[in-house]
Design a protein around this motif. Sequence first.
Motif, PDB file in Angstrom:
ATOM      1  N   ILE A 106       0.836  -1.203   0.000  1.00 15.72           N
ATOM      2  CA  ILE A 106       0.000   0.000   0.000  1.00 15.72           C
ATOM      3  C   ILE A 106       0.866   1.246   0.000  1.00 15.72           C
ATOM      4  O   ILE A 106       1.784   1.374   0.802  1.00 15.72           O
ATOM      5  CB  ILE A 106      -0.935   0.011   1.220  1.00 15.72           C
ATOM      6  N   THR A 107       0.561   2.151  -0.911  1.00 17.74           N
ATOM      7  CA  THR A 107       1.205   3.461  -0.926  1.00 17.74           C
ATOM      8  C   THR A 107       0.155   4.491  -0.527  1.00 17.74           C
ATOM      9  O   THR A 107      -0.776   4.753  -1.291  1.00 17.74           O
ATOM     10  CB  THR A 107       1.748   3.799  -2.334  1.00 17.74           C
ATOM     11  N   PRO A 108       0.253   5.037   0.687  1.00 20.79           N
ATOM     12  CA  PRO A 108      -0.761   5.988   1.150  1.00 20.79           C
ATOM     13  C   PRO A 108      -0.781   7.240   0.277  1.00 20.79           C
ATOM     14  O   PRO A 108       0.249   7.673  -0.240  1.00 20.79           O
ATOM     15  CB  PRO A 108      -0.325   6.334   2.573  1.00 20.79           C
ATOM     16  N   ILE A 109      -1.978   7.792   0.110  1.00 16.23           N
ATOM     17  CA  ILE A 109      -2.129   9.028  -0.662  1.00 16.23           C
ATOM     18  C   ILE A 109      -2.645  10.127   0.245  1.00 16.23           C
ATOM     19  O   ILE A 109      -3.254   9.875   1.276  1.00 16.23           O
ATOM     20  CB  ILE A 109      -3.097   8.827  -1.852  1.00 16.23           C
ATOM     21  N   SER A 110      -2.393  11.344  -0.166  1.00 18.85           N
ATOM     22  CA  SER A 110      -2.926  12.508   0.527  1.00 18.85           C
ATOM     23  C   SER A 110      -4.314  12.783  -0.024  1.00 18.85           C
ATOM     24  O   SER A 110      -4.571  12.565  -1.207  1.00 18.85           O
ATOM     25  CB  SER A 110      -2.004  13.703   0.287  1.00 18.85           C
ATOM     26  N   CYS A 111      -5.215  13.254   0.821  1.00 16.56           N
ATOM     27  CA  CYS A 111      -6.587  13.438   0.390  1.00 16.56           C
ATOM     28  C   CYS A 111      -7.189  14.674   1.037  1.00 16.56           C
ATOM     29  O   CYS A 111      -7.005  14.913   2.220  1.00 16.56           O
ATOM     30  CB  CYS A 111      -7.404  12.203   0.762  1.00 16.56           C
ATOM     31  N   GLN A 112      -7.893  15.433   0.259  1.00 18.59           N
ATOM     32  CA  GLN A 112      -8.738  16.505   0.774  1.00 18.59           C
ATOM     33  C   GLN A 112     -10.111  16.206   0.240  1.00 18.59           C
ATOM     34  O   GLN A 112     -10.248  15.938  -0.946  1.00 18.59           O
ATOM     35  CB  GLN A 112      -8.264  17.877   0.291  1.00 18.59           C
ATOM     36  N   PRO A 113     -11.115  16.137   1.000  1.00 17.72           N
ATOM     37  CA  PRO A 113     -11.241  16.555   2.383  1.00 17.72           C
ATOM     38  C   PRO A 113     -10.671  15.539   3.363  1.00 17.72           C
ATOM     39  O   PRO A 113     -10.366  14.399   2.990  1.00 17.72           O
ATOM     40  CB  PRO A 113     -12.750  16.678   2.572  1.00 17.72           C
ATOM     41  N   LYS A 114     -10.557  15.950   4.614  1.00 24.18           N
ATOM     42  CA  LYS A 114     -10.092  15.078   5.684  1.00 24.18           C
ATOM     43  C   LYS A 114     -11.131  13.983   5.917  1.00 24.18           C
ATOM     44  O   LYS A 114     -12.326  14.223   5.838  1.00 24.18           O
ATOM     45  CB  LYS A 114      -9.897  15.893   6.962  1.00 24.18           C
ATOM     46  N   ILE A 115     -10.667  12.779   6.210  1.00 26.67           N
ATOM     47  CA  ILE A 115     -11.546  11.650   6.484  1.00 26.67           C
ATOM     48  C   ILE A 115     -11.562  11.394   7.996  1.00 26.67           C
ATOM     49  O   ILE A 115     -10.506  11.243   8.611  1.00 26.67           O
ATOM     50  CB  ILE A 115     -11.072  10.366   5.755  1.00 26.67           C
ATOM     51  N   THR A 116     -12.751  11.355   8.562  1.00 25.74           N
ATOM     52  CA  THR A 116     -12.921  11.038   9.982  1.00 25.74           C
ATOM     53  C   THR A 116     -13.905   9.887  10.084  1.00 25.74           C
ATOM     54  O   THR A 116     -15.011   9.965   9.551  1.00 25.74           O
ATOM     55  CB  THR A 116     -13.454  12.258  10.762  1.00 25.74           C
ATOM     56  N   ILE A 117     -13.485   8.821  10.754  1.00 26.59           N
ATOM     57  CA  ILE A 117     -14.306   7.623  10.871  1.00 26.59           C
ATOM     58  C   ILE A 117     -14.652   7.398  12.342  1.00 26.59           C
ATOM     59  O   ILE A 117     -13.773   7.369  13.197  1.00 26.59           O
ATOM     60  CB  ILE A 117     -13.576   6.389  10.308  1.00 26.59           C
ATOM     61  N   PHE A 118     -15.942   7.257  12.605  1.00 27.21           N
ATOM     62  CA  PHE A 118     -16.408   6.846  13.921  1.00 27.21           C
ATOM     63  C   PHE A 118     -16.766   5.373  13.798  1.00 27.21           C
ATOM     64  O   PHE A 118     -17.708   5.006  13.109  1.00 27.21           O
ATOM     65  CB  PHE A 118     -17.612   7.681  14.372  1.00 27.21           C
ATOM     66  N   ARG A 119     -15.962   4.534  14.473  1.00 28.03           N
ATOM     67  CA  ARG A 119     -16.079   3.077  14.327  1.00 28.03           C
ATOM     68  C   ARG A 119     -16.563   2.469  15.641  1.00 28.03           C
ATOM     69  O   ARG A 119     -16.015   2.767  16.708  1.00 28.03           O
ATOM     70  CB  ARG A 119     -14.708   2.510  13.959  1.00 28.03           C
ATOM     71  N   HIS A 120     -17.557   1.605  15.554  1.00 22.22           N
ATOM     72  CA  HIS A 120     -17.985   0.896  16.755  1.00 22.22           C
ATOM     73  C   HIS A 120     -16.826   0.037  17.239  1.00 22.22           C
ATOM     74  O   HIS A 120     -16.136  -0.603  16.431  1.00 22.22           O
ATOM     75  CB  HIS A 120     -19.216   0.037  16.460  1.00 22.22           C
ATOM     76  N   TYR A 121     -16.591   0.030  18.543  1.00 21.60           N
ATOM     77  CA  TYR A 121     -15.416  -0.663  19.075  1.00 21.60           C
ATOM     78  C   TYR A 121     -15.398  -2.149  18.721  1.00 21.60           C
ATOM     79  O   TYR A 121     -14.321  -2.735  18.573  1.00 21.60           O
ATOM     80  CB  TYR A 121     -15.292  -0.455  20.587  1.00 21.60           C
ATOM     81  N   LYS A 122     -16.552  -2.773  18.523  1.00 22.39           N
ATOM     82  CA  LYS A 122     -16.571  -4.190  18.148  1.00 22.39           C
ATOM     83  C   LYS A 122     -16.028  -4.413  16.743  1.00 22.39           C
ATOM     84  O   LYS A 122     -15.542  -5.495  16.423  1.00 22.39           O
ATOM     85  CB  LYS A 122     -17.985  -4.754  18.269  1.00 22.39           C
ATOM     86  N   GLU A 123     -16.091  -3.393  15.897  1.00 24.85           N
ATOM     87  CA  GLU A 123     -15.544  -3.489  14.543  1.00 24.85           C
ATOM     88  C   GLU A 123     -14.019  -3.473  14.551  1.00 24.85           C
ATOM     89  O   GLU A 123     -13.382  -3.981  13.633  1.00 24.85           O
ATOM     90  CB  GLU A 123     -16.049  -2.336  13.675  1.00 24.85           C
ATOM     91  N   SER A 124     -13.419  -2.870  15.563  1.00 21.48           N
ATOM     92  CA  SER A 124     -11.964  -2.730  15.587  1.00 21.48           C
ATOM     93  C   SER A 124     -11.249  -4.070  15.658  1.00 21.48           C
ATOM     94  O   SER A 124     -10.084  -4.181  15.279  1.00 21.48           O
ATOM     95  CB  SER A 124     -11.529  -1.841  16.754  1.00 21.48           C
ATOM     96  N   TYR A 125     -11.936  -5.117  16.107  1.00 22.95           N
ATOM     97  CA  TYR A 125     -11.322  -6.440  16.236  1.00 22.95           C
ATOM     98  C   TYR A 125     -11.474  -7.291  14.987  1.00 22.95           C
ATOM     99  O   TYR A 125     -10.850  -8.333  14.870  1.00 22.95           O
ATOM    100  CB  TYR A 125     -11.950  -7.194  17.423  1.00 22.95           C
ATOM    101  N   ARG A 126     -12.303  -6.870  14.060  1.00 20.65           N
ATOM    102  CA  ARG A 126     -12.586  -7.692  12.878  1.00 20.65           C
ATOM    103  C   ARG A 126     -11.526  -7.489  11.790  1.00 20.65           C
ATOM    104  O   ARG A 126     -11.186  -6.364  11.452  1.00 20.65           O
ATOM    105  CB  ARG A 126     -13.953  -7.337  12.306  1.00 20.65           C
ATOM    106  N   LEU A 127     -11.058  -8.576  11.217  1.00 20.52           N
ATOM    107  CA  LEU A 127     -10.101  -8.473  10.122  1.00 20.52           C
ATOM    108  C   LEU A 127     -10.730  -7.816   8.898  1.00 20.52           C
ATOM    109  O   LEU A 127     -10.038  -7.206   8.089  1.00 20.52           O
ATOM    110  CB  LEU A 127      -9.569  -9.858   9.739  1.00 20.52           C
TER     111      LEU A 127
END
Length: 102
Positions: A17-38
């Motif tokens: 993966i080569t990260p890219i710069s992006c406008q607008p800014k991305i903000t993600i509100f993730r349910h904590y149970k999702e953080s464990y899922r592959l």
Amino acid sequence: KCPNCAFTPEFCICSAITPISCQPKITIFRHYKESYRLSNSARLIKLCIEDTDIFDYGFRDRRLPDIDLEGAVLLFPPIEDSAVYSSELPPKRIIIVDGTWK
């Protein structure tokens, strides 16, 4: 497992993966149970787009951070008669809600 992509070392995708710069800014509100899922796509977005913020929610005692909502738009499944962003100016921030949709 890899601390970035969460896959085991033999399946780690970070070097591909080569990260890219992006406008607008991305903000993600993730349910904590999702953080464990592959399969959590928020983690992959953060790997691909620089300066992406992920805030986990759903804990009983944790408050969401205060963020600047000026010029922000919410990316969410549409509902009937919902407002659609229309402006000649591009949004400054895209807010994505990532949760369990049972």
